[in-house]
Design a protein around this motif. Sequence first.
Motif, mmCIF file in Angstrom:
data_model
loop_
_atom_site.group_PDB
_atom_site.id
_atom_site.type_symbol
_atom_site.label_atom_id
_atom_site.label_comp_id
_atom_site.label_asym_id
_atom_site.label_seq_id
_atom_site.Cartn_x
_atom_site.Cartn_y
_atom_site.Cartn_z
ATOM 1 N N SER A 190 0.617 -1.423 0.103
ATOM 2 C CA SER A 190 0.134 -0.044 -0.114
ATOM 3 C C SER A 190 0.661 1.254 -0.157
ATOM 4 N N ARG A 191 0.319 2.288 -0.595
ATOM 5 C CA ARG A 191 1.164 3.574 -0.756
ATOM 6 C C ARG A 191 0.972 4.021 0.598
ATOM 7 N N VAL A 192 2.088 4.496 1.254
ATOM 8 C CA VAL A 192 2.276 5.225 2.679
ATOM 9 C C VAL A 192 3.216 6.554 2.450
ATOM 10 N N GLY A 193 2.457 7.703 2.045
ATOM 11 C CA GLY A 193 3.217 8.871 1.588
ATOM 12 C C GLY A 193 3.520 8.670 0.520
ATOM 13 N N PRO A 194 5.115 8.960 0.105
ATOM 14 C CA PRO A 194 5.396 8.710 -1.170
ATOM 15 C C PRO A 194 5.916 7.313 -1.730
ATOM 16 N N ILE A 195 5.820 6.326 -0.687
ATOM 17 C CA ILE A 195 6.510 5.232 -0.889
ATOM 18 C C ILE A 195 5.472 3.994 -0.907
ATOM 19 N N TRP A 196 5.673 2.860 -1.458
ATOM 20 C CA TRP A 196 5.070 1.939 -1.382
ATOM 21 C C TRP A 196 5.583 0.810 -0.371
ATOM 22 N N ILE A 197 4.831 0.276 0.610
ATOM 23 C CA ILE A 197 5.545 -0.581 1.748
ATOM 24 C C ILE A 197 4.481 -1.916 1.778
ATOM 25 N N ASN A 198 5.034 -3.010 2.384
ATOM 26 C CA ASN A 198 3.934 -4.132 2.845
ATOM 27 C C ASN A 198 3.212 -3.493 3.908
ATOM 28 N N THR A 199 2.007 -3.704 3.589
ATOM 29 C CA THR A 199 1.281 -3.282 4.913
ATOM 30 C C THR A 199 0.126 -4.371 5.315
ATOM 31 N N SER A 200 0.075 -5.244 4.824
ATOM 32 C CA SER A 200 -0.636 -6.623 5.172
ATOM 33 C C SER A 200 -0.436 -7.916 4.642
ATOM 34 N N SER A 201 -0.437 -9.047 5.013
ATOM 35 C CA SER A 201 -0.124 -10.437 4.406
ATOM 36 C C SER A 201 -0.994 -11.340 5.194
ATOM 37 N N ILE A 202 -0.855 -12.454 4.569
ATOM 38 C CA ILE A 202 -1.789 -13.643 4.902
ATOM 39 C C ILE A 202 -0.737 -14.783 4.687
ATOM 40 N N ARG A 203 -0.871 -15.861 5.461
ATOM 41 C CA ARG A 203 0.022 -17.040 5.249
ATOM 42 C C ARG A 203 -0.971 -18.094 5.085
ATOM 43 N N PHE A 204 -0.817 -18.862 3.991
ATOM 44 C CA PHE A 204 -1.566 -20.087 3.550
ATOM 45 C C PHE A 204 -0.708 -21.264 3.963
ATOM 46 N N ARG A 205 -1.432 -22.300 4.356
ATOM 47 C CA ARG A 205 -1.010 -23.587 4.800
ATOM 48 C C ARG A 205 -1.103 -24.524 3.507
ATOM 49 N N ASP A 206 -0.230 -25.508 3.548
ATOM 50 C CA ASP A 206 -0.094 -26.514 2.571
ATOM 51 C C ASP A 206 -0.264 -26.127 1.164
ATOM 52 N N VAL A 207 0.271 -25.303 0.715
ATOM 53 C CA VAL A 207 0.348 -24.900 -0.644
ATOM 54 C C VAL A 207 1.410 -25.839 -1.346
ATOM 55 N N PRO A 208 0.888 -26.348 -2.634
ATOM 56 C CA PRO A 208 1.904 -27.240 -3.415
ATOM 57 C C PRO A 208 2.840 -26.381 -3.923
ATOM 58 N N SER A 209 3.970 -26.623 -3.736
ATOM 59 C CA SER A 209 5.190 -25.772 -4.315
ATOM 60 C C SER A 209 5.327 -25.829 -5.842
ATOM 61 N N PHE A 210 4.708 -26.910 -6.473
ATOM 62 C CA PHE A 210 4.493 -26.845 -8.008
ATOM 63 C C PHE A 210 2.884 -27.624 -8.370
ATOM 64 N N TYR A 211 2.516 -27.122 -9.420
ATOM 65 C CA TYR A 211 1.196 -27.869 -9.802
ATOM 66 C C TYR A 211 0.851 -27.565 -11.270
ATOM 67 N N ALA A 212 0.719 -28.690 -11.707
ATOM 68 C CA ALA A 212 0.505 -28.856 -13.436
ATOM 69 C C ALA A 212 -0.851 -29.630 -13.411
ATOM 70 N N VAL A 213 -1.709 -29.428 -14.390
ATOM 71 C CA VAL A 213 -2.839 -30.172 -14.481
ATOM 72 C C VAL A 213 -3.137 -30.178 -16.308
ATOM 73 N N ALA A 214 -3.352 -31.296 -16.622
ATOM 74 C CA ALA A 214 -3.762 -31.564 -18.123
ATOM 75 C C ALA A 214 -4.810 -32.479 -18.201
ATOM 76 N N SER A 215 -5.506 -32.286 -19.206
ATOM 77 C CA SER A 215 -6.844 -33.223 -19.525
ATOM 78 C C SER A 215 -7.210 -33.237 -20.910
ATOM 79 N N SER A 216 -7.707 -34.373 -21.254
ATOM 80 C CA SER A 216 -8.325 -34.789 -22.700
ATOM 81 C C SER A 216 -9.394 -33.889 -23.243
ATOM 82 N N VAL A 217 -9.963 -33.213 -22.444
ATOM 83 C CA VAL A 217 -11.124 -32.246 -22.825
ATOM 84 C C VAL A 217 -10.909 -31.061 -21.929
#
Length: 260
Positions: free
Chosen positions: A86-113
């Motif tokens: 978010s912009r705080v004055g003249p600069i942009w800084i990290n103002t909020s964050s959310i931590r997610f659990r059990d996120v796959p470090s890699f994900y690929a999907v394919a299908s025939s349709v």
Amino acid sequence: MALMGWSRSCRRILAPTLVLLLALLVVPTWPAAANFVYDLSSRLIALTTAFAGTQVLLYGAAPTDAGSIAVVVRGPARDMTIRRKSRVGPIWINTSSIRFRDVPSFYAVASSVPLEELAGPVTLARHELGPDQLHLDPVVAEGYSAEEIDQFRAALVRSQQRRGLFSTEPGTVSFLGDTLFRTRVVFPANVPPGDYQVQVFQFADGEVVGAQSSKLEVAKMGVEAELYDFAIGQPALYGVASLLLALGAGWLANLMFRRP
């Protein structure tokens, strides 16, 4: 008397039969066992100093009119944090964050349709078919609305897609003739090491009728593996060694380019 005995015999025979029929009607039917086979061109991806990405071929065979095939490849799960600036004055800084659990470090999907033709939204969500269907739950959700959590979740998916670690578009499972199928899974140069899960689903009439899974290993090899193990096992010593190496390199560079 003979008639009464015959009636009792009929009841003894018919009673178990009626119980069996009722059980068949009440007990839900489970998906049939997968009637296809598949394999991978390689079950080990070696991460060396010269590794620049690779592809793994998944191929298999299914009976004629066996339905549609979908493939999902997942990397090892880990917690990940996504931040919002978010912009705080003249600069942009990290103002909020959310931590997610059990996120796959890699994900690929394919299908025939196309995925939307494969099954309905409920079935796709149940089997996490598609990056938007991943079950990404925040570790702590207090102070955030459901809409804000969805925005952070979507930002996490986009971040992984920019890094090449999540599919941006589903790949294609191609049928060669009526029975043989294949697809290629692309692994970028920054693919994380670990044990990967390969899942193959068989669909018919919008439901999963068969599934199989196997493992794929991504491992560091050679000098890079030794340095990685050293950095993880002895972080303090690794830091000191890196500092001494940098000082030595700087001193040698000074000797080589110093003017007489």
